[in-house]
Design an enzyme around this catalytic site. Structure first.
Site, short mmCIF file in Angstrom:
data_model
loop_
_atom_site.label_atom_id
_atom_site.label_comp_id
_atom_site.label_asym_id
_atom_site.label_seq_id
_atom_site.Cartn_x
_atom_site.Cartn_y
_atom_site.Cartn_z
N ASN A 9 9.53 2.09 2.97
CA ASN A 9 8.28 2.31 3.71
C ASN A 9 8.56 3.42 4.72
O ASN A 9 9.21 3.19 5.73
CB ASN A 9 7.87 1.00 4.42
CG ASN A 9 6.69 1.23 5.36
OD1 ASN A 9 6.03 2.27 5.33
ND2 ASN A 9 6.41 0.24 6.20
N TRP A 10 8.08 4.60 4.39
CA TRP A 10 8.42 5.77 5.23
C TRP A 10 7.64 5.82 6.54
O TRP A 10 7.93 6.64 7.40
CB TRP A 10 8.18 7.06 4.45
CG TRP A 10 9.13 7.25 3.30
CD1 TRP A 10 10.15 6.41 2.91
CD2 TRP A 10 9.16 8.37 2.40
NE1 TRP A 10 10.80 6.94 1.82
CE2 TRP A 10 10.22 8.14 1.49
CE3 TRP A 10 8.41 9.53 2.27
CZ2 TRP A 10 10.54 9.04 0.47
CZ3 TRP A 10 8.72 10.43 1.25
CH2 TRP A 10 9.78 10.18 0.37
N LYS A 11 6.62 5.02 6.66
CA LYS A 11 5.77 5.04 7.86
C LYS A 11 5.27 6.47 8.10
O LYS A 11 5.04 7.19 7.14
CB LYS A 11 6.53 4.45 9.05
CG LYS A 11 7.14 3.09 8.70
CD LYS A 11 7.68 2.32 9.84
CE LYS A 11 8.22 0.99 9.34
NZ LYS A 11 8.73 0.11 10.39
N HIS A 99 1.05 -4.93 7.07
CA HIS A 99 2.27 -4.64 7.81
C HIS A 99 2.03 -4.94 9.29
O HIS A 99 0.93 -4.71 9.81
CB HIS A 99 2.66 -3.16 7.62
CG HIS A 99 4.04 -2.88 8.13
ND1 HIS A 99 4.30 -2.69 9.47
CD2 HIS A 99 5.24 -2.79 7.50
CE1 HIS A 99 5.61 -2.49 9.63
NE2 HIS A 99 6.19 -2.55 8.45
N GLU A 101 2.81 -3.45 11.89
CA GLU A 101 2.35 -2.30 12.70
C GLU A 101 0.85 -2.11 12.53
O GLU A 101 0.15 -1.75 13.48
CB GLU A 101 3.14 -1.04 12.30
CG GLU A 101 4.55 -1.09 12.86
CD GLU A 101 5.59 -0.36 12.05
OE1 GLU A 101 5.24 0.48 11.20
OE2 GLU A 101 6.79 -0.65 12.26
N GLU A 171 8.88 -9.98 7.17
CA GLU A 171 9.42 -9.00 8.10
C GLU A 171 9.27 -9.51 9.53
O GLU A 171 8.21 -9.34 10.15
CB GLU A 171 8.65 -7.68 8.00
CG GLU A 171 8.73 -7.00 6.65
CD GLU A 171 8.51 -5.49 6.77
OE1 GLU A 171 9.37 -4.77 6.28
OE2 GLU A 171 7.51 -5.06 7.37
N GLY A 177 12.88 -1.96 13.17
CA GLY A 177 13.21 -0.76 13.93
C GLY A 177 14.05 -1.02 15.17
O GLY A 177 14.21 -0.15 16.02
N SER A 216 15.31 -3.77 9.75
CA SER A 216 16.64 -3.20 9.98
C SER A 216 17.61 -3.43 8.81
O SER A 216 18.79 -3.67 9.01
CB SER A 216 17.25 -3.73 11.29
OG SER A 216 16.43 -3.37 12.39
N GLY A 237 12.48 0.47 6.27
CA GLY A 237 11.90 1.58 7.01
C GLY A 237 12.92 2.68 7.19
O GLY A 237 13.19 3.48 6.28
N GLY A 238 13.53 2.73 8.38
CA GLY A 238 14.41 3.84 8.77
C GLY A 238 15.45 4.23 7.74
O GLY A 238 15.64 5.42 7.46
P1 13P Z 1 13.09 -0.79 9.63
O1 13P Z 1 13.87 -0.92 8.35
O2 13P Z 1 13.09 0.58 10.20
O3 13P Z 1 13.49 -1.87 10.62
O4 13P Z 1 11.55 -1.11 9.26
C1 13P Z 1 11.24 -2.24 8.55
C2 13P Z 1 9.83 -2.17 8.12
O5 13P Z 1 8.91 -2.29 8.92
C3 13P Z 1 9.56 -1.91 6.70
O6 13P Z 1 8.21 -2.10 6.41
#
Ligand code: 13P
Length: 254
Positions: A9-11, A99, A101, A171, A177, A216, A237-238
């Site tokens: 998930n590149w956000k 999600h 966010e 999650e 993050g 993470s 994500g990251g």
């Molecule tokens: P991170 O892997 O950066 O913690 O993000 C997780 C996430 O929100 C994936 O949707």
């Protein structure tokens, strides 16, 4: 049996040019046997989906394409929104729904998530429905109540057949993050709880649902998570933003 799924998930990262380079680099790093074992999915921003689609199709790659968001209406006066049909026409196969966010920053409710899940399924795509508790909720012992409610409301009104093809990502919000990962035991227990909740609603269909852990996840901790019976993959994500790191996540078993 359930096939593992590693989704990036590149956000709000990566231009369409960066996406082109990423897809090419990732494809050089993966072998046909990786795709046999793991469904590899990237979820770029909307502006990069077309580029990703073209490079995936022209190079005949087995990388799956996901979107991070859509609206639940088919069309209309919804400035800024994108419909499920617009995504399916771009060969998008997965769409993230709910999600944390989007829930926290953009006010998505369980009811909206439920409508999105249905709209995504209606277009023949696979929802990746997210759930998870805040740090406060965890400290107050409300984790199962929160996650159970999100799963129940998110899946309300679906058929068992629809549910069988779903992906649900657990999650925990405090792990996103932050570099704080849930322990493999905690993550595994919560993914079991998610599956049991689905089983209470839809019976055997729960055995086919793929439950991912997110928060993470990195090349250094993914193997311990994947060893858990009810964890079928990761939503990352990251650590999914770099092709080397994404390839290591996919090849966690090597
Ligand atoms: P991170 O892997 O950066 O913690 O993000 C997780 C996430 O929100 C994936 O949707």
């Amino acid at each position: 049996m359930r096939k593992d799924l590693i989704a990036g998930n590149w956000k709000m990262h990566m231009t369409h040019q960066e996406t082109l380079q990423f897809v090419q680099k990732l494809s050089y790093r993966l072998e046909p046997s990786d795709y046999e074992r793991v469904d590899v999915v990237i979820c770029p921003p909307l502006t990069a989906l077309r580029t990703a689609q073209v490079v995936i199709e022209s190079d005949n790659l087995e990388i799956g394409l996901g979107a991070q968001h859509c609206f639940f209406e088919e069309k209309g006066a919804y400035t800024g929104e994108v419909s499920p049909q617009m995504l399916s026409k771009l060969a998008v196969s997965y769409v993230i729904a709910g999600h944390s966010e989007r829930r926290q920053i953009f006010g998505e409710t369980d009811e909206m998530v439920n409508k999105k899940v249905k709209a995504i399924l209606d277009e023949g795509m696979i929802p990746i429905m997210c759930c998870g508790e805040t740090e406060d909720e965890r400290e107050q012992g409300l984790t199962e109540q929160k996650v159970g409610t999100q799963v129940r409301l998110g899946l309300q009104g679906l058929t068992a057949e629809q549910v069988a093809g779903l992906v649900i990502a657990y999650e925990p919000i405090w792990a996103i993050g932050t570099g704080k990962t849930a322990s493999a035991d905690d993550a595994g227990d919560m993914c079991t709880f998610v599956r049991n909740t689905v089983a209470e609603m839809f019976g055997e269909a729960a055995d086919s649902v793929r439950v991912l852990y997110g928060g993470s996840v990195k090349p250094g901790n993914i193997a311990g998570l994947m060893a858990k019976r009810d964890i079928d993959g990761a939503l990352v994500g990251g650590a999914s933003l770099d092709p080397d790191s994404m390839a290591s996540l996919v090849r966690y078993y090597i």
